[in-house]
Scaffold this motif. Structure first.
Motif, PDB file in Angstrom:
ATOM      1  N   VAL A  24     -49.804  11.142 -56.094  1.00 48.48           N
ATOM      2  CA  VAL A  24     -49.481  12.588 -56.123  1.00 48.48           C
ATOM      3  C   VAL A  24     -48.124  13.088 -56.408  1.00 48.48           C
ATOM      4  N   SER A  25     -47.685  13.861 -57.006  1.00 46.74           N
ATOM      5  CA  SER A  25     -46.187  14.240 -57.340  1.00 46.74           C
ATOM      6  C   SER A  25     -46.186  15.821 -57.173  1.00 46.74           C
ATOM      7  N   GLY A  26     -45.235  16.442 -57.736  1.00 52.73           N
ATOM      8  CA  GLY A  26     -45.052  17.682 -57.483  1.00 52.73           C
ATOM      9  C   GLY A  26     -44.874  18.340 -56.344  1.00 52.73           C
ATOM     10  N   ALA A  27     -45.226  19.621 -56.040  1.00 49.88           N
ATOM     11  CA  ALA A  27     -44.925  20.287 -54.703  1.00 49.88           C
ATOM     12  C   ALA A  27     -45.435  19.618 -53.560  1.00 49.88           C
ATOM     13  N   HIS A  28     -46.885  19.035 -53.670  1.00 53.48           N
ATOM     14  CA  HIS A  28     -47.090  18.309 -52.352  1.00 53.48           C
ATOM     15  C   HIS A  28     -46.317  17.131 -52.134  1.00 53.48           C
ATOM     16  N   LEU A  29     -45.791  16.436 -53.088  1.00 55.42           N
ATOM     17  CA  LEU A  29     -44.794  15.184 -52.606  1.00 55.42           C
ATOM     18  C   LEU A  29     -43.435  15.978 -52.006  1.00 55.42           C
ATOM     19  N   TYR A  30     -43.061  17.334 -52.698  1.00 60.12           N
ATOM     20  CA  TYR A  30     -41.913  17.788 -52.211  1.00 60.12           C
ATOM     21  C   TYR A  30     -41.983  18.583 -51.026  1.00 60.12           C
ATOM     22  N   GLY A  31     -43.172  18.576 -50.343  1.00 59.41           N
ATOM     23  CA  GLY A  31     -43.315  19.117 -49.062  1.00 59.41           C
ATOM     24  C   GLY A  31     -43.501  20.749 -48.846  1.00 59.41           C
ATOM     25  N   PHE A  32     -43.564  21.221 -50.112  1.00 62.71           N
ATOM     26  CA  PHE A  32     -43.640  22.815 -49.966  1.00 62.71           C
ATOM     27  C   PHE A  32     -44.839  23.355 -50.982  1.00 62.71           C
ATOM     28  N   ALA A  33     -45.961  22.305 -50.966  1.00 62.45           N
ATOM     29  CA  ALA A  33     -47.205  22.952 -51.559  1.00 62.45           C
ATOM     30  C   ALA A  33     -47.699  24.306 -51.212  1.00 62.45           C
ATOM     31  N   SER A  34     -48.076  25.390 -52.110  1.00 60.43           N
ATOM     32  CA  SER A  34     -48.698  26.464 -51.628  1.00 60.43           C
ATOM     33  C   SER A  34     -50.097  26.504 -51.786  1.00 60.43           C
ATOM     34  N   VAL A  35     -50.765  27.610 -50.944  1.00 60.24           N
ATOM     35  CA  VAL A  35     -52.242  27.698 -51.048  1.00 60.24           C
ATOM     36  C   VAL A  35     -52.813  27.522 -52.417  1.00 60.24           C
ATOM     37  N   ASP A  36     -52.000  27.948 -53.713  1.00 64.52           N
ATOM     38  CA  ASP A  36     -52.427  28.201 -55.038  1.00 64.52           C
ATOM     39  C   ASP A  36     -51.742  27.087 -55.790  1.00 64.52           C
ATOM     40  N   SER A  37     -50.880  26.150 -55.198  1.00 61.35           N
ATOM     41  CA  SER A  37     -50.386  25.043 -55.977  1.00 61.35           C
ATOM     42  C   SER A  37     -51.442  24.214 -56.673  1.00 61.35           C
ATOM     43  N   ASP A  38     -51.140  23.794 -57.853  1.00 57.42           N
ATOM     44  CA  ASP A  38     -51.955  22.795 -58.811  1.00 57.42           C
ATOM     45  C   ASP A  38     -51.743  21.288 -57.977  1.00 57.42           C
ATOM     46  N   LEU A  39     -52.465  20.395 -58.283  1.00 56.76           N
ATOM     47  CA  LEU A  39     -52.341  18.890 -57.897  1.00 56.76           C
ATOM     48  C   LEU A  39     -51.952  18.360 -59.117  1.00 56.76           C
ATOM     49  N   ASP A  40     -50.641  17.744 -58.725  1.00 59.18           N
ATOM     50  CA  ASP A  40     -50.041  17.024 -59.918  1.00 59.18           C
ATOM     51  C   ASP A  40     -50.050  15.325 -59.555  1.00 59.18           C
ATOM     52  N   LEU A  41     -51.061  14.910 -60.628  1.00 61.44           N
ATOM     53  CA  LEU A  41     -51.499  13.393 -60.410  1.00 61.44           C
ATOM     54  C   LEU A  41     -50.643  12.562 -61.618  1.00 61.44           C
ATOM     55  N   ARG A  42     -49.931  11.671 -61.193  1.00 64.02           N
ATOM     56  CA  ARG A  42     -49.030  10.785 -62.119  1.00 64.02           C
ATOM     57  C   ARG A  42     -49.496   9.441 -61.935  1.00 64.02           C
ATOM     58  N   ALA A  43     -49.645   8.977 -63.091  1.00 62.76           N
ATOM     59  CA  ALA A  43     -50.206   7.355 -63.151  1.00 62.76           C
ATOM     60  C   ALA A  43     -49.633   6.601 -63.994  1.00 62.76           C
ATOM     61  N   SER A  44     -50.279   5.200 -64.325  1.00 63.62           N
ATOM     62  CA  SER A  44     -49.889   4.595 -65.449  1.00 63.62           C
ATOM     63  C   SER A  44     -51.252   4.020 -65.807  1.00 63.62           C
ATOM     64  N   HIS A  45     -51.275   3.468 -66.926  1.00 62.81           N
ATOM     65  CA  HIS A  45     -52.605   2.673 -67.439  1.00 62.81           C
ATOM     66  C   HIS A  45     -52.092   1.729 -68.185  1.00 62.81           C
ATOM     67  N   ILE A  46     -53.185   0.769 -68.585  1.00 62.32           N
ATOM     68  CA  ILE A  46     -52.938  -0.682 -69.534  1.00 62.32           C
ATOM     69  C   ILE A  46     -53.621  -0.406 -70.582  1.00 62.32           C
ATOM     70  N   LEU A  47     -52.832  -0.277 -71.715  1.00 68.68           N
ATOM     71  CA  LEU A  47     -53.467  -0.399 -73.301  1.00 68.68           C
ATOM     72  C   LEU A  47     -53.796  -1.664 -73.463  1.00 68.68           C
ATOM     73  N   PRO A  48     -54.797  -1.960 -73.921  1.00 68.97           N
ATOM     74  CA  PRO A  48     -55.334  -3.574 -74.589  1.00 68.97           C
ATOM     75  C   PRO A  48     -54.353  -3.846 -75.584  1.00 68.97           C
ATOM     76  N   ALA A  49     -53.926  -5.384 -75.709  1.00 72.90           N
ATOM     77  CA  ALA A  49     -53.216  -5.636 -76.794  1.00 72.90           C
ATOM     78  C   ALA A  49     -53.473  -5.288 -78.060  1.00 72.90           C
ATOM     79  N   ALA A  50     -54.711  -5.186 -78.374  1.00 73.40           N
ATOM     80  CA  ALA A  50     -55.124  -4.715 -79.793  1.00 73.40           C
ATOM     81  C   ALA A  50     -54.548  -3.141 -80.060  1.00 73.40           C
ATOM     82  N   GLU A  51     -54.398  -2.443 -79.025  1.00 74.77           N
ATOM     83  CA  GLU A  51     -54.121  -1.014 -79.188  1.00 74.77           C
ATOM     84  C   GLU A  51     -52.434  -1.010 -79.107  1.00 74.77           C
TER      85      GLU A  51
END
Length: 262
Positions: A24-51
């Protein structure tokens, strides 16, 4: 930091490729998420070698914007190679995403990345925080809203702390001793785009200027190196290669959302 991460966050962060991590990133991570804040999810994925090496390449970045139980979800994921390249630049965003204490999905590769992160932090990361603070301060001057004021204060505090300690902390409430910060955070929690209290404007602007000078000084006197540790960069390279090759050995019919151990 106390944050209620929805139980369905891991499902919301599900990707069409094996996932290294989701936080979780964004305002939730920064300590000031509001009642109507969106939820920011940040991630990393693994593409197969063929791609990665073939004619038809997979997405280096996956971005989705959906709603779940009345919450707006903003999911952004980078392929491991792209994420690793960003880690070796002075990008404070990816450091904060990787080291976020609000972990939705993890893996052995994620833990290796976290272990390598200290060797990749440099005094030049201050430029990221100075630049982002300048952008948010201009937005504050234009809109007069509370959100960019808090973002400006947050990035300056995070940058100063990073330069002095080498530690990534993104929660403004944990970092700041300014007497009015709890008040501003409470106002932000009640409305995402709330108005800034005019009575505090001149004080906050003075503190922003002081904090900017403080960050510049912390950068110039920081014990952090000017360049990433070559050993950490080499280990990061080896981790990316090893992970990609392991994933390439997983039969296509069983790949699903498995996360390989390097």
């Amino acid at each position: 930091m106390t944050v209620d991460v929805p139980a369905w966050a891991a499902e919301a962060a599900a990707l069409p490729y094996p996932t290294v991590f989701a936080t979780v990133s964004g305002a939730h991570l920064y300590g000031f998420a509001s009642v109507d804040s969106d939820l920011d999810l940040r991630a990393s994925h693994i593409l197969p070698a063929a791609e990665v090496v073939g004619l038809r390449t997979g997405p280096e970045t996956i971005s989705t914007d959906t709603w779940r139980d009345g919450v707006e979800l903003d999911v952004v994921s980078h392929d491991l190679l792209k994420f690793a390249r960003m880690l070796t630049s002075r990008n404070g965003y990816v450091l904060e995403q990787l080291l976020s204490p609000l972990v939705v999905t993890t893996s052995p590769v994620h833990r290796e990345l976290v272990a390598l992160a200290p060797g990749l932090i440099t005094s030049h990361h201050a430029h990221h925080y100075l630049g982002f603070a300048a952008t948010q301060e201009r937005l504050f001057a234009k809109t007069g809203e509370l959100k960019p004021a808090l973002y400006t204060l947050r990035v300056l505090h995070t940058g100063i702390h990073l330069m002095r300690t080498g530690e990534v902390v993104a929660d403004l409430g944990l970092l700041s001793s300014l007497r009015y910060v709890p008040t501003l955070i409470d106002l932000k929690r009640s409305a995402e785009h709330g108005a800034f209290p005019d009575s505090l404007r001149s004080t906050v602007l003075q503190d922003i200027e002081r904090l900017r000078t403080e960050l510049e000084s912390a950068r110039d006197t920081s014990a952090l190196p000017a360049h990433a540790d070559p050993a950490a960069v080499e280990a990061l390279h080896e981790l990316v290669v090893r992970t990609r090759l392991v994933e390439n050995e997983v039969p296509a019919s069983s790949q699903g959302h498995q996360t390989p151990s390097p």
